[in-house]
Design a protein around this motif. Structure first.
Motif, PDB file in Angstrom:
ATOM      1  N   UNK A 114       0.038  20.847  -7.252  1.00 23.95           N
ATOM      2  CA  UNK A 114      -0.826  20.673  -8.316  1.00 23.95           C
ATOM      3  C   UNK A 114      -2.101  21.357  -8.159  1.00 23.95           C
ATOM      4  N   UNK A 115      -2.860  21.572  -9.096  1.00 24.55           N
ATOM      5  CA  UNK A 115      -4.206  22.383  -8.878  1.00 24.55           C
ATOM      6  C   UNK A 115      -5.408  21.585  -8.496  1.00 24.55           C
ATOM      7  N   UNK A 116      -6.367  21.954  -8.165  1.00 22.72           N
ATOM      8  CA  UNK A 116      -7.616  21.300  -7.802  1.00 22.72           C
ATOM      9  C   UNK A 116      -8.113  20.068  -8.630  1.00 22.72           C
ATOM     10  N   UNK A 117      -7.957  20.419 -10.115  1.00 21.78           N
ATOM     11  CA  UNK A 117      -8.323  19.580 -10.994  1.00 21.78           C
ATOM     12  C   UNK A 117      -7.718  18.171 -11.083  1.00 21.78           C
ATOM     13  N   UNK A 118      -6.164  18.487 -10.743  1.00 20.59           N
ATOM     14  CA  UNK A 118      -5.384  17.331 -10.889  1.00 20.59           C
ATOM     15  C   UNK A 118      -5.285  16.582  -9.616  1.00 20.59           C
ATOM     16  N   UNK A 119      -5.714  17.133  -8.489  1.00 21.75           N
ATOM     17  CA  UNK A 119      -6.143  16.385  -7.228  1.00 21.75           C
ATOM     18  C   UNK A 119      -7.456  15.411  -7.194  1.00 21.75           C
ATOM     19  N   UNK A 120      -8.198  16.009  -8.022  1.00 22.83           N
ATOM     20  CA  UNK A 120      -9.610  15.368  -8.127  1.00 22.83           C
ATOM     21  C   UNK A 120      -9.107  13.994  -8.801  1.00 22.83           C
ATOM     22  N   UNK A 121      -8.358  14.159 -10.000  1.00 20.09           N
ATOM     23  CA  UNK A 121      -8.010  12.933 -10.770  1.00 20.09           C
ATOM     24  C   UNK A 121      -7.192  11.937  -9.934  1.00 20.09           C
ATOM     25  N   UNK A 122      -6.086  12.384  -9.249  1.00 17.94           N
ATOM     26  CA  UNK A 122      -5.443  11.354  -8.562  1.00 17.94           C
ATOM     27  C   UNK A 122      -6.158  10.787  -7.316  1.00 17.94           C
ATOM     28  N   UNK A 123      -7.220  11.820  -6.784  1.00 15.46           N
ATOM     29  CA  UNK A 123      -7.986  11.043  -5.835  1.00 15.46           C
ATOM     30  C   UNK A 123      -8.843   9.999  -6.191  1.00 15.46           C
ATOM     31  N   UNK A 124      -9.655  10.375  -7.433  1.00 15.54           N
ATOM     32  CA  UNK A 124     -10.512   9.286  -8.261  1.00 15.54           C
ATOM     33  C   UNK A 124      -9.732   8.126  -8.179  1.00 15.54           C
ATOM     34  N   UNK A 125      -8.503   8.120  -8.752  1.00 15.37           N
ATOM     35  CA  UNK A 125      -7.797   6.965  -9.035  1.00 15.37           C
ATOM     36  C   UNK A 125      -7.477   6.059  -7.647  1.00 15.37           C
ATOM     37  N   UNK A 126      -7.000   6.583  -6.549  1.00 10.35           N
ATOM     38  CA  UNK A 126      -6.750   5.879  -5.559  1.00 10.35           C
ATOM     39  C   UNK A 126      -8.012   5.323  -4.624  1.00 10.35           C
ATOM     40  N   UNK A 127      -9.140   6.166  -4.883  1.00  5.24           N
ATOM     41  CA  UNK A 127     -10.503   5.723  -4.300  1.00  5.24           C
ATOM     42  C   UNK A 127     -10.692   4.629  -5.179  1.00  5.24           C
ATOM     43  N   UNK A 128     -10.917   4.691  -6.350  1.00  3.75           N
ATOM     44  CA  UNK A 128     -11.224   3.348  -7.218  1.00  3.75           C
ATOM     45  C   UNK A 128     -10.451   2.142  -7.129  1.00  3.75           C
ATOM     46  N   UNK A 129      -8.961   2.357  -7.087  1.00  3.49           N
ATOM     47  CA  UNK A 129      -8.374   1.370  -6.570  1.00  3.49           C
ATOM     48  C   UNK A 129      -8.490   0.766  -5.061  1.00  3.49           C
ATOM     49  N   UNK A 130      -8.818   1.509  -4.249  1.00  6.46           N
ATOM     50  CA  UNK A 130      -9.238   0.940  -2.962  1.00  6.46           C
ATOM     51  C   UNK A 130      -8.033   1.115  -1.891  1.00  6.46           C
ATOM     52  N   UNK A 131      -6.680   1.103  -2.497  1.00  4.17           N
ATOM     53  CA  UNK A 131      -5.738   0.921  -1.560  1.00  4.17           C
ATOM     54  C   UNK A 131      -5.359  -0.652  -1.263  1.00  4.17           C
ATOM     55  N   UNK A 132      -4.353  -0.965  -0.729  1.00  4.93           N
ATOM     56  CA  UNK A 132      -4.142  -2.197  -0.336  1.00  4.93           C
ATOM     57  C   UNK A 132      -4.727  -2.461   0.828  1.00  4.93           C
ATOM     58  N   UNK A 133      -4.970  -1.599   1.637  1.00  3.60           N
ATOM     59  CA  UNK A 133      -5.698  -1.907   3.015  1.00  3.60           C
ATOM     60  C   UNK A 133      -6.993  -2.362   2.652  1.00  3.60           C
ATOM     61  N   UNK A 134      -7.717  -1.666   1.762  1.00  4.96           N
ATOM     62  CA  UNK A 134      -9.109  -2.083   1.517  1.00  4.96           C
ATOM     63  C   UNK A 134      -9.114  -3.420   0.845  1.00  4.96           C
ATOM     64  N   UNK A 135      -8.108  -3.559  -0.228  1.00  4.21           N
ATOM     65  CA  UNK A 135      -8.021  -5.085  -0.772  1.00  4.21           C
ATOM     66  C   UNK A 135      -7.972  -6.081   0.323  1.00  4.21           C
ATOM     67  N   UNK A 136      -6.883  -5.915   1.140  1.00  3.79           N
ATOM     68  CA  UNK A 136      -6.922  -6.889   2.283  1.00  3.79           C
ATOM     69  C   UNK A 136      -8.006  -6.964   2.997  1.00  3.79           C
ATOM     70  N   UNK A 137      -8.758  -6.046   3.435  1.00  5.47           N
ATOM     71  CA  UNK A 137     -10.179  -6.312   4.059  1.00  5.47           C
ATOM     72  C   UNK A 137     -11.036  -7.131   3.161  1.00  5.47           C
ATOM     73  N   UNK A 138     -10.995  -6.519   1.982  1.00  2.00           N
ATOM     74  CA  UNK A 138     -12.111  -7.458   0.967  1.00  2.00           C
ATOM     75  C   UNK A 138     -11.812  -8.836   0.959  1.00  2.00           C
ATOM     76  N   UNK A 139     -10.687  -9.193   0.763  1.00  2.00           N
ATOM     77  CA  UNK A 139     -10.115 -10.566   0.537  1.00  2.00           C
ATOM     78  C   UNK A 139     -10.615 -11.354   2.111  1.00  2.00           C
ATOM     79  N   UNK A 140     -10.333 -10.671   3.100  1.00  2.00           N
ATOM     80  CA  UNK A 140     -10.680 -11.250   4.619  1.00  2.00           C
ATOM     81  C   UNK A 140     -12.224 -11.739   4.722  1.00  2.00           C
ATOM     82  N   UNK A 141     -12.857 -10.921   4.047  1.00  2.00           N
ATOM     83  CA  UNK A 141     -14.564 -11.028   4.340  1.00  2.00           C
ATOM     84  C   UNK A 141     -14.841 -11.887   3.173  1.00  2.00           C
ATOM     85  N   UNK A 142     -14.107 -12.422   2.273  1.00  2.00           N
ATOM     86  CA  UNK A 142     -14.507 -13.276   1.405  1.00  2.00           C
ATOM     87  C   UNK A 142     -13.795 -14.797   1.300  1.00  2.00           C
TER      88      UNK A 142
END
Length: 297
Positions: free
Chosen positions: A265-293
């Motif tokens: 894929x091109x750079x434009x599509x890479x930016x779109x997919x990267x924006x999605x996963x960064x905004x989602x945060x990943x399951x790892x980040x979700x676990x971290x957030x739940x642990x500190x709350x």
């Protein structure tokens, strides 16, 4: 009764996964050790230096009552737009400055101290849990994609999306006078019995404890990602960007790096997919957030 059965199944599944993890580490000790080293290096080189100063300063400011002072300036604005107390402005500023999971950490601390209600905490989470500009502009934009413009677009989209998310969530929920009364009371600054030095020391201890938990989550999810790749489950995917995207759903740093290396894929599509996963945060980040709350409903 249903809640009891649900908790029982969760415990059974969790126990099964824990036994499976131990079994895999015994079968593949070299990979387990390599994954652990990779996770520790990632934590020590990227997470610890960037988050520890923010954690200490933010916890110390909360202990001194700074969020209450900020809240008085933004109370009316944030109640009208997001339906939350003005102290959420302080949390939002720190969140966009330092990144995951700083926002949830501060919300959890304020909730446990009785400075915000549980309903306020849920609303604040909709827009106060964000990635940091250093990661999006520097690590992803310049370091991985070799494009400062790409990092800028990802950051702008990410923050606008967070604000819109908070606005929409407020429009879909209702406030009552009781909550407004609790907000007015909870934002009152209360002097602590501890000395300033004790407050600062407690801030350091709390920050190190939280970062230790984050380190463990990073190691676990790096290990999970490596074992999934070893199993060959990702080999069925024809494109390398698809594998990178799925890895990003688990851990955003690994996923963003894999996307930057993909050629399908091109750079434009890479930016779109990267924006999605960064905004989602990943399951790892979700676990971290739940642990500190912990302690909030």
């Amino acid at each position: 009764m249903k809640q009891t059965n649900r908790n029982k199944y969760i415990y059974i599944i969790s126990g099964f996964l824990a036994v499976t993890g131990c079994f895999l580490m015994v079968l593949f000790p070299e990979m387990a050790l390599e994954s652990a080293n990779k996770g520790i290096n990632l934590w020590a080189e990227a997470v610890l230096p960037s988050l520890l100063p923010f954690f200490i300063c933010a916890n110390f400011m909360i202990s001194l009552g700074v969020p209450g002072l900020v809240g008085r300036l933004f109370e009316n604005l944030f109640q009208k737009i997001f339906g939350v107390p003005g102290s959420s402005a302080f949390v939002f500023i720190i969140s966009i400055s330092s990144g995951y999971p700083m926002g949830p950490k501060l919300i959890g601390d304020m909730g446990r101290r009785g400075e915000i209600t549980d309903k306020d905490a849920k609303k604040m989470l909709t827009f106060c849990s964000t990635s940091g500009p250093l990661f999006m502009l520097g690590t992803v934009g310049v370091g991985m994609f070799h494009s400062p413009l790409c990092g800028t677009l990802i950051a702008i989209s990410h923050y606008i999306g967070a604000l819109l998310n908070g606005l929409l969530f407020n429009l879909l929920t209702t406030n009552d006078k009781k909550i407004a009364h609790e907000r007015k009371y909870n934002r009152t600054i209360r002097l602590r019995e501890e000395s300033v030095l004790e407050l600062f020391t407690n801030s350091i201890i709390s920050s190190l404890k939280t970062l230790g938990v984050i380190c463990c989550y990073i190691i676990i999810f790096v290990m999970i990602t490596d074992f999934i790749e070893l199993s060959g489950l990702l080999d069925s995917l024809s494109s390398d960007y698809q594998r990178g995207f799925l890895k990003g759903l688990l851990e955003i740093t690994i996923g963003s790096y894999e996307l930057s290396l993909s050629n399908g894929i091109g750079l434009r599509m890479k930016c779109v997919l990267a924006t999605f996963i960064i905004s989602f945060g990943g399951i790892s980040t979700l676990g971290q957030s739940m642990s500190v709350m912990y302690g909030l409903r």
